[in-house]
Design a protein around this motif. Structure first.
Motif: not given
Length: 142
Positions: A89-103
């Motif tokens: 699991r990732v925290g809110w930074v990881g969640q944001y990075l997921w959205a930032w890098r999303a395809s």
């Protein structure tokens, strides 16, 4: 956990940065079940990617994972391969990075507009504080 890379995701789930894993195999590095929709760092060997983990209601007993081609390339796996997957699991930074890098551009653009809004809000606060300080200095000097 050893999982077999099974058939591809449905066409409407391609480029959504998700993985389908049955609930009983959706275990984090801490041994706890990962809730459906949680963003996790998915690692195979030395390669990793951020994905939203979802359930697999069509194959709830199958020890498998379904991912799109983009994800298979990032993890260097192919359909039919069996690999040792780790979910963290990732925290809110990881969640944001997921959205930032999303395809998917909808996630990616939303994340970028969110950051822009945050920066503009911060600039507004700074300008407001500067103006208040200038007024206080002007009143005190008279």
């Amino acid at each position: 956990m050893k999982l077999r890379i099974s058939c591809m995701l449905d066409s409407h789930e391609v480029y959504k940065d998700i993985a389908r894993v049955p609930e009983k195999y959706r275990l984090g590095t801490d041994g706890q079940t990962i809730k459906e929709g949680d963003i996790c760092k998915v690692t195979v060997g030395h390669r990793s990617i951020l994905l939203s983990l979802r359930g697999d209601v069509n194959n709830p007993e199958c020890q498998s994972i379904q991912v799109d081609e983009r994800t298979r390339r990032a993890l260097s796996v192919s359909i039919g391969d069996q690999a040792d997957f780790q979910f963290q699991r990732v925290g809110w930074v990881g969640q944001y990075l997921w959205a930032w890098r999303a395809s998917d551009p909808a996630y990616r653009i939303g994340a970028r507009f969110g950051l822009l809004s945050l920066l503009l809000g911060f600039i507004g606060i700074v300008l407001g504080i500067v103006d208040i300080v200038r007024e206080i200095v002007a009143v005190c000097s008279n």
